[in-house]
Structures are given as C-alpha cells and as structure tokens.
Write a protein that holds these residues in place. Structure first.
Motif, mmCIF file in Angstrom:
data_model
loop_
_atom_site.group_PDB
_atom_site.id
_atom_site.type_symbol
_atom_site.label_atom_id
_atom_site.label_comp_id
_atom_site.label_asym_id
_atom_site.label_seq_id
_atom_site.Cartn_x
_atom_site.Cartn_y
_atom_site.Cartn_z
ATOM 1 N N UNK A 1 0.833 -1.196 0.000
ATOM 2 C CA UNK A 1 0.000 0.000 0.000
ATOM 3 C C UNK A 1 0.870 1.248 0.000
ATOM 4 N N UNK A 2 0.565 2.157 -0.891
ATOM 5 C CA UNK A 2 1.275 3.432 -0.934
ATOM 6 C C UNK A 2 0.294 4.531 -0.531
ATOM 7 N N UNK A 3 0.663 5.289 0.501
ATOM 8 C CA UNK A 3 -0.191 6.395 0.916
ATOM 9 C C UNK A 3 0.196 7.639 0.125
ATOM 10 N N UNK A 4 -0.669 8.047 -0.780
ATOM 11 C CA UNK A 4 -0.376 9.215 -1.604
ATOM 12 C C UNK A 4 -0.735 10.505 -0.899
ATOM 13 N N UNK A 5 -1.758 10.433 -0.070
ATOM 14 C CA UNK A 5 -2.228 11.648 0.573
ATOM 15 C C UNK A 5 -2.944 11.304 1.864
ATOM 16 N N UNK A 6 -2.660 12.088 2.905
ATOM 17 C CA UNK A 6 -3.400 11.987 4.165
ATOM 18 C C UNK A 6 -3.582 13.412 4.644
ATOM 19 N N UNK A 7 -4.798 13.904 4.553
ATOM 20 C CA UNK A 7 -5.000 15.321 4.849
ATOM 21 C C UNK A 7 -6.407 15.577 5.369
ATOM 22 N N UNK A 8 -6.611 16.811 5.769
ATOM 23 C CA UNK A 8 -7.946 17.242 6.178
ATOM 24 C C UNK A 8 -8.411 18.270 5.173
ATOM 25 N N UNK A 9 -9.540 17.989 4.548
ATOM 26 C CA UNK A 9 -10.048 18.896 3.522
ATOM 27 C C UNK A 9 -11.439 19.384 3.906
ATOM 28 N N UNK B 1 -17.201 21.703 6.222
ATOM 29 C CA UNK B 1 -16.760 21.008 7.437
ATOM 30 C C UNK B 1 -15.518 20.185 7.095
ATOM 31 N N UNK B 2 -14.480 20.252 7.924
ATOM 32 C CA UNK B 2 -13.264 19.495 7.610
ATOM 33 C C UNK B 2 -13.457 17.992 7.805
ATOM 34 N N UNK B 3 -12.988 17.222 6.822
ATOM 35 C CA UNK B 3 -13.071 15.758 6.898
ATOM 36 C C UNK B 3 -11.711 15.158 6.536
ATOM 37 N N UNK B 4 -11.470 13.940 6.990
ATOM 38 C CA UNK B 4 -10.247 13.239 6.617
ATOM 39 C C UNK B 4 -10.299 12.831 5.159
ATOM 40 N N UNK B 5 -9.187 12.998 4.470
ATOM 41 C CA UNK B 5 -9.077 12.474 3.113
ATOM 42 C C UNK B 5 -7.842 11.579 3.041
ATOM 43 N N UNK C 1 -15.820 13.469 13.340
ATOM 44 C CA UNK C 1 -16.503 13.275 14.625
ATOM 45 C C UNK C 1 -16.155 11.924 15.239
ATOM 46 N N UNK C 2 -15.885 10.946 14.382
ATOM 47 C CA UNK C 2 -15.663 9.594 14.890
ATOM 48 C C UNK C 2 -14.184 9.214 14.891
ATOM 49 N N UNK C 3 -13.386 9.906 14.087
ATOM 50 C CA UNK C 3 -11.964 9.576 13.994
ATOM 51 C C UNK C 3 -11.139 10.837 14.242
ATOM 52 N N UNK C 4 -10.855 11.128 15.505
ATOM 53 C CA UNK C 4 -10.097 12.345 15.797
ATOM 54 C C UNK C 4 -8.672 12.305 15.241
ATOM 55 N N UNK C 5 -8.013 11.158 15.374
ATOM 56 C CA UNK C 5 -6.627 11.043 14.917
ATOM 57 C C UNK C 5 -6.487 9.998 13.828
ATOM 58 N N UNK C 6 -5.523 10.241 12.943
ATOM 59 C CA UNK C 6 -5.247 9.280 11.880
ATOM 60 C C UNK C 6 -3.807 9.502 11.447
ATOM 61 N N UNK C 7 -3.058 8.409 11.312
ATOM 62 C CA UNK C 7 -1.649 8.549 10.962
ATOM 63 C C UNK C 7 -1.340 7.790 9.677
ATOM 64 N N UNK C 8 -0.186 8.158 9.099
ATOM 65 C CA UNK C 8 0.261 7.496 7.879
ATOM 66 C C UNK C 8 0.470 5.992 8.123
ATOM 67 N N UNK C 9 0.961 5.659 9.323
ATOM 68 C CA UNK C 9 1.215 4.256 9.643
ATOM 69 C C UNK C 9 -0.082 3.454 9.627
ATOM 70 N N UNK C 10 -1.130 4.041 10.215
ATOM 71 C CA UNK C 10 -2.425 3.355 10.227
ATOM 72 C C UNK C 10 -2.927 3.141 8.804
ATOM 73 N N UNK C 11 -2.751 4.144 7.959
ATOM 74 C CA UNK C 11 -3.217 4.042 6.574
ATOM 75 C C UNK C 11 -2.426 3.004 5.790
#
Lengths: 237, 237
Positions: free
Chosen positions: A95-103, A119-123, A145-155
């Motif tokens: 898996x290659x993470x191309x993008x992890x951001x809040x849009x 409203x900002x959401x995870x992308x 609202x349900x996922x406050x944190x998210x990291x590249x490692x998790x993705x």
DNA sequence: GAGTGGTCTAGACCACAAC
DNA sequence: TTGTGGTCTAGACCACTCC
C-alpha cells in the motif's frame, strides 16, 4: 459473548475444518441443542447466521446441508477491507499512501458523508500494488466526529483494523455501487493502467450501528484485476 | 401465510407509503406486538427481515430507525430478474430471443449446472434492448429435470415469472460473480457495442430450496449501461 | 411413525438510552 | 425510573421427509 455467536463461530470452524468428516449435513437442531446445552431457539439463531453467510442451507424435513463451495469463493462480498482480501488470497500486496489530509467538504461529500458545507473531513488516497503493479486507487473520506486522529502508519496498515480494534467503532452496514467509467488523469497518474480504457469504480457509504454515516469511499480498479463475488439469499417472499 | 411474513409485508408497505408520516422511527416492538396481536418474538422476526433488506436499522435502547434512501436504489441487489428491474425503472425495454434450444452439456456446464456429460440442457440466448439499443446479452442454461417445457413466448416475457408462478419452483439462493472481459464475436454480432472494448460479465448459479442447482446464467452488459447496487449488513462478528 | 426444520408463544433477565 | 431492543428459555403445534 452471546451463546448463539459463540456457537456460530464454533460451527464455522468445524465446517471449514471438515470436523464432521465427509458429512454433508449438520447434526439436527435437537442434537446441537443437547450438545451445546442451550435451547433449540438459540441453536436456530446460530444456524440462521450460517445460512445468511452461505455456509449451510436448511431443508425442511431433512436437515441442514453444508454448502461446500464457500471456501473457494473470492471473499469480496459484503463489507471487506482490502487487507482482509489480500491476505486471504496469498497475494503479494503493498500500500502506498499518496495523501493523508484534512479537507473541507464539497457538495459531493456533504451528501455522501452527511456533513455540513466546508466542514473538515479526513481524506486518504492510497495506491494498492498487487504483484508489483499499481492496480487499485482508494480514496477514503472519514467523518472527523468519529476519527479524531489518523496517521500514515495506520493508513499503510489497515484503517479498518484501527477502527474496529482501537476505536471500537461499531461498523454495521454499507451501501455499495459498482459502475464502469473512463480513467481520470489521477488514475493515469497514480496507477499502471497498461493501456486499459476503463475503470471499475466502487462507491461505498459505510454506516455505524446508530445509523450515523461515517465513511465515503471510492475504490477504482483496473478492470482486469477486478472480481466481485456475491452470495444472495432470497428473503421474505 | 405466516404471521411474521404478513406483518413484514404490511410494514414494508407502510414504510414505502410513509404511513407514519415523517416519523423516523417504527413503533416499538411491544406496541407492534399489541397492534398485530402477536408475541414480541414474532414481531422481532418481521423486523429482522426489514433490517436484512435495508428498510430499517435497529438501535439498542432507542428503537427501529427507518432508512430513507432505500427507495432511490437501483434494485439490482440480490436475485432480481431483468423484467423486474426494467419495469421498476420505467425504461423502454424489449427482449429478443436469439436462441431457444436443447444442447448437450459441455465441461463448463457440467461443473456449473451439476449435470452429467452430454446431458441435454435448455439453452436460451436473449438480447435486451434498452431505449432501442441492444446492450445486454443473456445466456441462460436450465437443468431439464426441473423445467420440462419452455417456449419462445415464456422467454420473451419473463422466465422467472414462469418458474415462480407456473412451475412454483422454490428459488432460494444464488452465487454471483462479476468481472470485466473483452467482447466476444457473439457480443459484436448480437449487441450494439458502440465502440466499447469491454463487457461487464455477471455469471450466476441459481439454487432451489433443496440445494439443487438448476440454472447457470451469463449476463453480458455493455459497460456504460451497467450499474450494480448492493446493501450489505455486517453479520455475526 | 419417528425425526426434521418452521412457526409461535409467554415470560424472563439483560444492556442501553432518555428523562 | 421507564422504555427500548437483545438474548434465552421450555414448550407447543405444524408441515415435511424418510422408512
């Protein structure tokens, strides 16, 4: 854990391991009720689950027939994560993470993710390599609202595992739509299209137990690497 | 008819007709049990059916939430005949029967239809026109043990209606596989491909209540006229 | 007739949500 | 505290299959 679920899992294992040797039938409901020391209605709940998931078919007056072809099926039916799928197939995947951001949510996300304008959401944008070819592009949007944190490692690992095990989010049901479209410039940019002029696009909306919509996903597959298997039971008329 | 099925159908109708006006919830299980004069467990069976089919979502401690988007879905989920689909969409459709014959089972049919080598089976090839374009090619094979007679008229109408209403065959479940392939010469011959270089192919095996396999179908769709919608519930862990 | 799954019941206790 | 859905029970009667 609930009795009927425990029994269900025990029966799944016994069916997969051919515990009853070459038996084509499960023991009768009364026998199972005696063996597990529960009422017959509880056994019936376990058997209903087995039937829904394609392990058995109940035949009136005869018994519960074990359906054999289950194990050969590509497990893409229902709600399955990419990682579950890949590992069950013994494929070399990456898996290659191309993008992890809040849009900020645009109009499409407002209706598909049930959030307010801007409203900002995870992308999360990820490329999936199978046997060293980039053939799947996954674009996920999560309600913050349900996922406050998210990291590249998790993705890079599995977002679903994180959601279910760490956050204990009760994923309940999903609506999925499959269509065929032409590749976008993003597809051409991030995937090995190998001359293919079509993409299979799966759009999903994933809901939690309390009916709140928390994920919208667009999964874009190169057509030669796409396969969908479904087990459908005619239910209620 | 069984009580829980009668109640299920009544509830489906009331949900579709918004009988409870703008209510977002069903009445409680106890209220429904009183109203229909049955036990709560019977009501629960009806509600389980509603949930499986995507009409409601039950929330612990709160009640049964009515899911609204159901009615906008393209009804291709589960086992649905072409005719059901077309009429529900208000499209102008037409069926052309290209072939109705009895052929000897080849190797593919032996494994997919569970018949002996060279056993005669029904073969039906039909072209489906939507808005005057030939976009779907259906190739059906039926086990003759269950369908002694078959006519061109039945094939032009709906084979499923004939099977369910006339022959009263208890269709129970199906395994479906969706892949993308290149058009065959038969596709080019019988369809309006309009330059498309891919076909969406749905292969189905349809089973009866007693687990006997009676139909194998290959449904070939022009990619721009294909859409598949699925409602999946996470069941049993 | 004996055994199977299919339906239905009345009642019990629980976990959870709302007030 | 009250009401909701979730689980479990023991027992009943039925339709069906098999012998």
């Amino acid at each position: 854990m609930e009795k009927y679920l425990t029994i269900y899992h025990d029966l799944v294992e016994k069916i997969n391991k051919a515990h009853w040797k070459d038996a084509k039938m499960l023991p009768s409901e009364n026998e199972l009720a005696l063996h597990y020391e529960v009422s017959r209605e509880t056994i019936r709940k376990s058997l209903d689950l087995l039937a829904q998931n394609g392990f058995i078919q109940k035949v009136r007056g005869k018994g519960s027939v074990i359906l054999d072809s289950k194990k050969f099926d590509f497990p893409v039916s229902g709600i399955v994560s990419f990682k579950e799928l890949a590992t069950s197939l013994d494929l070399q995947v990456e898996t290659i993470v191309n993008e992890l951001s809040i849009v900020e949510a645009n109009e499409i996300l407002q209706s598909n993710l049930g959030v307010r304008a801007k409203e900002p959401v995870w992308k999360v944008v990820r490329t999936r390599k199978i046997d060293n070819e980039k053939v799947i592009l996954d674009k996920d949007y999560f309600n913050r609202d349900f996922i406050p944190y998210l990291t590249k490692e998790v993705c890079e690992n599995s977002v679903y595992e994180y959601l279910e095990n760490e956050l204990e989010l009760p994923i309940s049901y999903a609506r999925k739509e499959i269509v065929v479209e032409e590749p976008t410039v993003e597809d051409e940019d991030l995937l090995d299209l190998a001359g293919h002029s079509n993409m299979v696009v799966i759009r999903s909306m994933v809901y939690l137990d309390d009916t709140s919509l928390f994920q919208y996903t667009e999964s874009r597959h190169r057509p030669d690497k796409f396969k969908f298997v479904d087990f459908a039971r005619r239910v209620g008329n």
